[in-house]
Write an enzyme that holds these catalytic residues in place. Structure first.
Site, PDB file in Angstrom:
ATOM      1  N   GLN A  27     -10.905   4.627  11.834  1.00  0.00           N
ATOM      2  CA  GLN A  27     -11.520   3.319  12.010  1.00  0.00           C
ATOM      3  C   GLN A  27     -12.422   3.327  13.243  1.00  0.00           C
ATOM      4  O   GLN A  27     -12.103   3.956  14.252  1.00  0.00           O
ATOM      5  CB  GLN A  27     -10.437   2.260  12.163  1.00  0.00           C
ATOM      6  CG  GLN A  27     -10.953   0.838  12.266  1.00  0.00           C
ATOM      7  CD  GLN A  27      -9.820  -0.166  12.425  1.00  0.00           C
ATOM      8  OE1 GLN A  27      -8.672   0.138  12.125  1.00  0.00           O
ATOM      9  NE2 GLN A  27     -10.142  -1.355  12.883  1.00  0.00           N
ATOM     10  N   SER A 107      -6.322   9.448  13.007  1.00  0.00           N
ATOM     11  CA  SER A 107      -5.712   8.143  12.762  1.00  0.00           C
ATOM     12  C   SER A 107      -5.790   7.796  11.279  1.00  0.00           C
ATOM     13  O   SER A 107      -5.187   8.472  10.452  1.00  0.00           O
ATOM     14  CB  SER A 107      -6.392   7.087  13.643  1.00  0.00           C
ATOM     15  OG  SER A 107      -5.737   5.845  13.561  1.00  0.00           O
ATOM     16  N   LEU A 108      -6.532   6.761  10.897  1.00  0.00           N
ATOM     17  CA  LEU A 108      -6.711   6.400   9.494  1.00  0.00           C
ATOM     18  C   LEU A 108      -7.118   7.613   8.664  1.00  0.00           C
ATOM     19  O   LEU A 108      -6.668   7.789   7.525  1.00  0.00           O
ATOM     20  CB  LEU A 108      -7.777   5.311   9.368  1.00  0.00           C
ATOM     21  CG  LEU A 108      -8.361   5.087   7.973  1.00  0.00           C
ATOM     22  CD1 LEU A 108      -7.331   4.489   7.038  1.00  0.00           C
ATOM     23  CD2 LEU A 108      -9.607   4.219   8.047  1.00  0.00           C
ATOM     24  N   ARG A 132      -1.380  -0.476   5.356  1.00  0.00           N
ATOM     25  CA  ARG A 132      -1.459  -0.131   6.782  1.00  0.00           C
ATOM     26  C   ARG A 132      -2.420  -1.078   7.505  1.00  0.00           C
ATOM     27  O   ARG A 132      -2.108  -1.589   8.590  1.00  0.00           O
ATOM     28  CB  ARG A 132      -1.937   1.307   6.927  1.00  0.00           C
ATOM     29  CG  ARG A 132      -2.087   1.828   8.357  1.00  0.00           C
ATOM     30  CD  ARG A 132      -2.621   3.253   8.296  1.00  0.00           C
ATOM     31  NE  ARG A 132      -2.627   3.937   9.582  1.00  0.00           N
ATOM     32  CZ  ARG A 132      -3.657   3.973  10.412  1.00  0.00           C
ATOM     33  NH1 ARG A 132      -4.782   3.352  10.097  1.00  0.00           N
ATOM     34  NH2 ARG A 132      -3.574   4.650  11.557  1.00  0.00           N
ATOM     35  N   HIS A 216      -1.800   2.506  18.199  1.00  0.00           N
ATOM     36  CA  HIS A 216      -1.152   3.746  18.648  1.00  0.00           C
ATOM     37  C   HIS A 216      -0.426   3.546  19.979  1.00  0.00           C
ATOM     38  O   HIS A 216      -0.520   4.356  20.895  1.00  0.00           O
ATOM     39  CB  HIS A 216      -2.171   4.884  18.725  1.00  0.00           C
ATOM     40  CG  HIS A 216      -2.893   5.095  17.430  1.00  0.00           C
ATOM     41  ND1 HIS A 216      -2.238   5.446  16.280  1.00  0.00           N
ATOM     42  CD2 HIS A 216      -4.201   4.948  17.098  1.00  0.00           C
ATOM     43  CE1 HIS A 216      -3.115   5.523  15.291  1.00  0.00           C
ATOM     44  NE2 HIS A 216      -4.303   5.218  15.756  1.00  0.00           N
ATOM     45  N   GLN A 265       2.987   7.567  13.816  1.00  0.00           N
ATOM     46  CA  GLN A 265       1.566   7.556  14.176  1.00  0.00           C
ATOM     47  C   GLN A 265       1.120   6.186  14.683  1.00  0.00           C
ATOM     48  O   GLN A 265       0.268   6.080  15.562  1.00  0.00           O
ATOM     49  CB  GLN A 265       0.720   7.971  12.970  1.00  0.00           C
ATOM     50  CG  GLN A 265      -0.725   8.295  13.326  1.00  0.00           C
ATOM     51  CD  GLN A 265      -1.680   7.893  12.230  1.00  0.00           C
ATOM     52  OE1 GLN A 265      -1.836   6.712  11.941  1.00  0.00           O
ATOM     53  NE2 GLN A 265      -2.331   8.877  11.622  1.00  0.00           N
TER      54      GLN A 265
END
Length: 327
Positions: A27, A107-108, A132, A216, A265
């Site tokens: 993202q 991440s994503l 998510r 995070h 995560q």
């Protein structure tokens, strides 16, 4: 061999072909009209399927949504994921992926890596991405926070400054370890402000990021609790291509361990620097193909694995240029 994006793509069967890692951004790479780069491709019909799986009109999102809409965490994640799927499908069809040895995502992007590796079906991955995004947005609204980039300081120094910030009563943690001198912190606005003062004293600089929450970090605990049910509803392949996980920078090749990894995560740092080193040094990947919007990972990789070839595929036009350069 150079790091330039003009590097010609290798084809299957080339005895000199380097091992390739597929990497996917997270993202923050989204922008208004980002779907135009793939609208005329043969893979575009996949957008309708992702719309069905997520309950979002993804075509409208990719082509018509304004910048404010694209900043919404839940919608931004679906938009980025979709363009990564399109880039992956088109690059595979064009034959530019090469000898793929492993995948990773920031991440994503780790979810797209799981799809590309064969760990998850497209339907299950899309549903997880939607769940998510919703969970992270709801959590951020309940527990507001922010993030900031810290430059010119090493990881050890930033960790020490973050610990001092917490000792002073503010919530602040290291969230992303992206590359040498490129660290991101996450926490409350007051925590980021306090760290900014101490970073300047140490010779660094803090740059606020336009994000929707303290991602995070432990402030995402409620999001992890909400995502748990969605993760329990999908099936991960028993065996798949190695995917290097953000939270431990280790290659994983199957099993239900991904449920725990994805929950961790949300509340743990993204160790991207270590992930790239694992891909390059342990798995022998000398070529990195970045699939999706922007070229942020390409820039990071060049700072970490200095001898690697980087090949960003961020549009159908870029892909056309790559295939044209192949003899």
């Amino acid at each position: 061999m150079t790091n330039e994006t003009t590097e010609k793509p290798e084809r299957d069967g080339d005895p000199a072909e380097p091992r390739t890692a597929l990497v996917f951004p997270g993202q923050g790479a989204q922008k208004q009209g980002m779907g135009e780069a793939w609208r005329e491709t043969e893979s575009w019909p996949l957008v309708a399927g992702i719309s069905e799986y997520t309950g979002v009109d993804v075509e409208d999102l990719l082509l018509k949504a304004d910048d404010e809409t694209m900043r919404r965490t839940d919608l931004a994640q679906i938009a980025v994921f979709t363009t990564e799927v399109l880039a992956h499908r088109e690059a595979a069809a064009a034959g530019v992926l090469g000898e793929v040895a492993a995948c990773a995502g920031h991440s994503l992007g780790e979810y797209t890596a799981l799809y590309a590796s064969g760990a998850l079906s497209l339907a299950d991955t899309a549903r997880l991405v939607a769940a998510r995004g919703r969970a992270m947005r709801a959590c951020a609204e309940k527990s507001p926070g922010t993030m900031a980039a810290v430059v010119r300081l090493d990881e050890e120094t930033v960790e020490e400054l973050a610990a001092r910030t917490r000792e002073a009563g503010e919530e602040l943690w290291v969230a992303n370890i992206n590359a040498p001198g490129a660290i991101v912190v996450s926490g409350t606005a007051d925590g980021v402000a306090r760290l900014g003062e101490s970073a300047v004293e140490s010779g660094g600089k803090v740059i606020p990021l336009a994000v929707g929450g303290a991602f995070h970090s432990p402030r995402m605990a409620d999001a992890a609790a909400e995502l748990k049910a969605a993760l329990a509803a999908v099936e991960f392949a028993a065996e798949h291509m190695p995917v290097v996980a953000n939270v431990d920078a280790r290659p994983h090749t199957g099993g239900d361990g991904w449920r725990d990894l994805e929950l961790r995560q949300l509340t743990s740092p993204i160790r991207w620097d270590a992930c790239v080193r694992t891909l390059a040094e342990e798995l022998g990947c000398a070529r990195f193909v970045e699939l999706g919007p922007g070229r942020q990972l390409t820039g990071m990789i060049r700072r970490i694995a200095t001898g690697a070839v980087t090949v960003p595929v961020d549009s159908s036009a870029t892909l056309t240029k790559l295939t044209a350069e192949t003899p």
